[in-house]
Structures are given as structure tokens and as C-alpha cells.
Design a protein around this motif. Structure first.
Motif, PDB file in Angstrom:
ATOM      1  N   UNK A  38      53.954   8.811  25.885  1.00  0.00           N
ATOM      2  CA  UNK A  38      52.938   7.824  26.235  1.00  0.00           C
ATOM      3  C   UNK A  38      53.491   6.420  26.037  1.00  0.00           C
ATOM      4  N   UNK A  39      53.233   5.544  27.003  1.00  0.00           N
ATOM      5  CA  UNK A  39      53.628   4.143  26.891  1.00  0.00           C
ATOM      6  C   UNK A  39      52.498   3.419  26.157  1.00  0.00           C
ATOM      7  N   UNK A  40      52.678   3.290  24.848  1.00  0.00           N
ATOM      8  CA  UNK A  40      51.625   2.785  23.978  1.00  0.00           C
ATOM      9  C   UNK A  40      51.354   1.309  24.255  1.00  0.00           C
ATOM     10  N   UNK A  41      50.071   0.948  24.254  1.00  0.00           N
ATOM     11  CA  UNK A  41      49.692  -0.461  24.423  1.00  0.00           C
ATOM     12  C   UNK A  41      50.279  -1.295  23.291  1.00  0.00           C
ATOM     13  N   UNK A  42      50.693  -2.496  23.632  1.00  0.00           N
ATOM     14  CA  UNK A  42      51.280  -3.392  22.635  1.00  0.00           C
ATOM     15  C   UNK A  42      50.300  -4.472  22.184  1.00  0.00           C
ATOM     16  N   UNK A  43      49.047  -4.357  22.639  1.00  0.00           N
ATOM     17  CA  UNK A  43      48.024  -5.325  22.242  1.00  0.00           C
ATOM     18  C   UNK A  43      46.676  -4.928  22.802  1.00  0.00           C
TER      19      UNK A  43
ATOM     20  N   UNK B  86      51.390   5.307  35.925  1.00  0.00           N
ATOM     21  CA  UNK B  86      50.485   4.273  35.421  1.00  0.00           C
ATOM     22  C   UNK B  86      49.122   4.437  36.087  1.00  0.00           C
ATOM     23  N   UNK B  87      48.053   4.320  35.292  1.00  0.00           N
ATOM     24  CA  UNK B  87      46.702   4.499  35.833  1.00  0.00           C
ATOM     25  C   UNK B  87      45.720   3.586  35.130  1.00  0.00           C
ATOM     26  N   UNK B  88      44.816   2.991  35.889  1.00  0.00           N
ATOM     27  CA  UNK B  88      43.754   2.175  35.300  1.00  0.00           C
ATOM     28  C   UNK B  88      42.683   3.081  34.696  1.00  0.00           C
ATOM     29  N   UNK B  89      41.822   2.506  33.846  1.00  0.00           N
ATOM     30  CA  UNK B  89      40.869   3.314  33.089  1.00  0.00           C
ATOM     31  C   UNK B  89      39.779   3.941  33.941  1.00  0.00           C
ATOM     32  N   UNK B  90      39.647   3.486  35.193  1.00  0.00           N
ATOM     33  CA  UNK B  90      38.667   4.105  36.076  1.00  0.00           C
ATOM     34  C   UNK B  90      38.924   5.581  36.291  1.00  0.00           C
ATOM     35  N   UNK B  91      40.191   5.989  36.153  1.00  0.00           N
ATOM     36  CA  UNK B  91      40.544   7.387  36.349  1.00  0.00           C
ATOM     37  C   UNK B  91      40.047   8.235  35.177  1.00  0.00           C
TER      38      UNK B  91
ATOM     39  N   UNK C 189      55.141  -4.548  28.692  1.00  0.00           N
ATOM     40  CA  UNK C 189      54.130  -5.076  27.782  1.00  0.00           C
ATOM     41  C   UNK C 189      52.775  -4.638  28.325  1.00  0.00           C
ATOM     42  N   UNK C 190      51.967  -4.027  27.471  1.00  0.00           N
ATOM     43  CA  UNK C 190      50.669  -3.515  27.886  1.00  0.00           C
ATOM     44  C   UNK C 190      49.597  -3.992  26.923  1.00  0.00           C
ATOM     45  N   UNK C 191      48.630  -4.730  27.454  1.00  0.00           N
ATOM     46  CA  UNK C 191      47.489  -5.157  26.640  1.00  0.00           C
ATOM     47  C   UNK C 191      46.230  -4.535  27.223  1.00  0.00           C
ATOM     48  N   UNK C 192      45.507  -3.798  26.378  1.00  0.00           N
ATOM     49  CA  UNK C 192      44.276  -3.187  26.841  1.00  0.00           C
ATOM     50  C   UNK C 192      44.421  -1.718  27.159  1.00  0.00           C
ATOM     51  N   UNK C 193      43.663  -1.272  28.146  1.00  0.00           N
ATOM     52  CA  UNK C 193      43.456   0.151  28.392  1.00  0.00           C
ATOM     53  C   UNK C 193      44.042   0.594  29.721  1.00  0.00           C
ATOM     54  N   UNK C 194      45.360   0.418  29.884  1.00  0.00           N
ATOM     55  CA  UNK C 194      46.071   0.963  31.034  1.00  0.00           C
ATOM     56  C   UNK C 194      46.861   2.174  30.546  1.00  0.00           C
ATOM     57  N   UNK C 195      46.628   3.334  31.169  1.00  0.00           N
ATOM     58  CA  UNK C 195      47.357   4.536  30.766  1.00  0.00           C
ATOM     59  C   UNK C 195      48.755   4.514  31.368  1.00  0.00           C
TER      60      UNK C 195
END
Length: 297
Positions: free
Chosen positions: A192-197, A223-228, A173-179
């Protein structure tokens, strides 16, 4: 102008008075500017100290050792930002030893980050007691704890996934901007593991949902945070998610540590900065061959 000496003297006297007033005003402005600079320097120093404390806290809270999960290999990297941050990650086994969880999160600022970290730690410590919960239910618990305390424009992004080594299914489950990306062995294209929210914020009113993918031998999860992807070059242009995918695709097919290093090197080469402006967290997970075969027997 009059040639009357008395008039000239009076005019000179007026000018001298005006000059004295202006000099007094200038002196007052300089004093006020000096005080403002002192306050500003104190604020900058205080912010710098708080940033250092937050960075130290995050380093201590980030796992220094990863679990030895048979059949999987991990490579992780956390780089603290020089100006802002809020990343956190963890990989942990469940009480059911054939399951393990991957958690990665980011927040817009250290104030929210500290809150988010404390909530995540709380949930992580209770995770075994709540074993069996689907990924979206865990994220829902996090959201309920975080949302009442979010201030102003703060945002939080959370990715939580569970691997079941019986079936080698990965539910996330992915909410927001995690790649998130699934690199299928033997195929060029990334899934791509698409965000679910959307990300957690004051306006969040979405019921998180889970998705499931099938993992096979030598598949990888990145998996990568948006800082990248948000790191910028000298022209102020962001690296972008497409460059993250490009770095993954172009990396030589070696180990997970080599892939992690290739991605970070490509990002650093683009930005021209050794230290990122914002926190960066990268997790690479690979499924190994032999344990999967044993698990199917």
C-alpha cells in the motif's frame, strides 16, 4: 347537551365558523406548500443543471489522450457521480523527458472541485518550469493555493508522483484519502502506498512529505479515488479498501485495461449501480520489460 333549540343553533353556528376558519387555514397552508414545492423544484432543477455543467467541465478538463511514455503502459477511467463529485487526474511528461508525473485528486463538492481543478491546471502548466521539484514540494504549492479558499467542511485529497526512468524510482506524496497500491510482479501481496499527510481542510497544518519506492519490470501502480471504496451496496455498507485490494489480487494477470475493467466490474457488482453516486477515478500503470533493460545498458 342542552335540548334548547336556540342553544343547538348557536352551537352549530360556532362549529360552522370553526370549520370555515380551519378550511381557510388549510387553503393557506396548501398555497404555502405549493409555493415551497415550486421553490424546491427550482432548486433541484438548478442543482441538477449545475451538476451537469460540472460533470461536463470535468470531462473536458480530464485528459482525452495520455502521453506515450516509453517503457510504461497506462489505463485510466473517470466515472462522474450522479450526486457528488470532484475528481481530477492527469499524466504528463516533464521537460526532462526521462521523468513523468501522475496526478490524481478528489474533493468533497463541485464548488471546491472547480477551485481545485483551476489550481491544478495552473500548477500543471507550470510543472515543466518547476521541473526537478520533489513530489512533496509540488503538493505544498497546491496546498498553499487551495487552503485559503476552503469553505466549511470541504476536504481535498491529492496524490502526486514522479517516475524517473533513469533509476525507475517512483517518488510520491499523498495527502488525504487516495488509495494507492504497488503490485510487485511475481508476488501475491500488494504494497500500500501510505498517505504522507491528512486531507486538505481548514485544519490542515502538516508539512507534506515524500516517499520513494523502486519499480521493476512488470510492476504495477494502481491509484483510485475514494468514490470507489466508498460506494455502497443495497444495505448501505461501503465496499471498503480491502475489497479494492481483493479485486486487484483476484484479477487475472492480463493487461492494464483488463485489470482496470475487473476492478470496476467488481465494484459495480457490489453496489448494483451502473452509475456511481460519487465520482470514481482509477489509474493503472505498468512497467514494461524491454525499455528498462535498454535503460540499464
Amino acid at each position: 347537551m342542552s335540548n334548547d333549540p336556540n342553544a343547538l343553533k348557536e352551537r352549530i353556528s360556532d362549529l360552522e365558523h370553526e370549520l370555515a376558519v380551519k378550511e381557510a387555514e388549510l387553503h393557506r397552508y396548501r398555497l404555502e406548500l405549493g409555493k415551497a414545492n415550486q421553490v424546491l423544484e427550482k432548486m433541484i432543477h438548478q442543482m441538477g443543471q449545475e451538476l451537469k455543467m460540472a460533470q461536463a467541465l470535468q470531462k473536458k478538463l480530464s485528459p482525452t489522450e495520455l502521453p506515450n511514455v516509453q517503457g510504461f503502459e497506462f489505463s485510466t477511467k473517470f466515472l462522474p457521480g450522479t450526486r457528488s463529485g470532484g475528481d481530477y487526474f492527469d499524466i504528463f511528461e516533464h521537460e526532462d523527458k526521462l521523468k513523468f508525473g501522475i496526478l490524481i485528486s478528489s474533493a468533497t463538492g463541485y464548488s471546491l472541485s472547480s477551485l481545485l481543478l483551476s489550481v491544478i491546471i495552473k500548477i500543471s502548466s507550470q510543472m515543466e518550469a518547476r521541473r526537478g521539484l520533489e513530489a512533496h514540494k509540488v503538493v505544498s504549492i497546491l496546498a498553499k493555493d487551495v487552503l485559503p479558499n476552503i469553505q466549511n467542511e470541504d476536504r481535498a485529497n491529492i496524490f502526486y508522483g514522479v517516475v524517473d526512468r533513469r533509476s525507475y524510482e517512483f517518488q510520491y506524496c499523498s495527502v488525504g484519502d487516495i488509495d494507492g497500491f504497488h503490485q510487485i510482479y511475481g508476488k501475491d501481496a500488494l504494497s500500500e502506498l501510505i498517505a504522507t499527510g491528512p486531507s486538505l481542510g481548514k485544519d490542515f497544518n502538516t508539512e507534506p512529505q515524500s516517499r520513494t519506492i523502486q519499480l521493476n519490470p512488470r510492476d504495477r501502480l494502481i491509484l483510485a479515488t475514494e468514490g470507489l471504496k466508498n460506494s455502497q451496496n443495497s444495505l448501505g455498507v461501503g465496499w471498503g479498501g480491502h475489497n479494492v485490494m481483493d479485486a486487484i489480487s483476484k484479477a487475472p494477470r492480463q493487461g492494464v485495461h483488463e485489470l482496470r475493467n475487473e476492478i470496476l466490474y467488481a465494484n459495480q457488482k457490489y453496489s448494483g449501480k451502473e452509475d456511481p453516486v460519487r465520482d470514481q477515478t482509477l489509474i493503472v500503470t505498468e512497467v514494461k520489460d524491454r525499455v528498462i533493460k535498454l535503460a540499464k545498458n
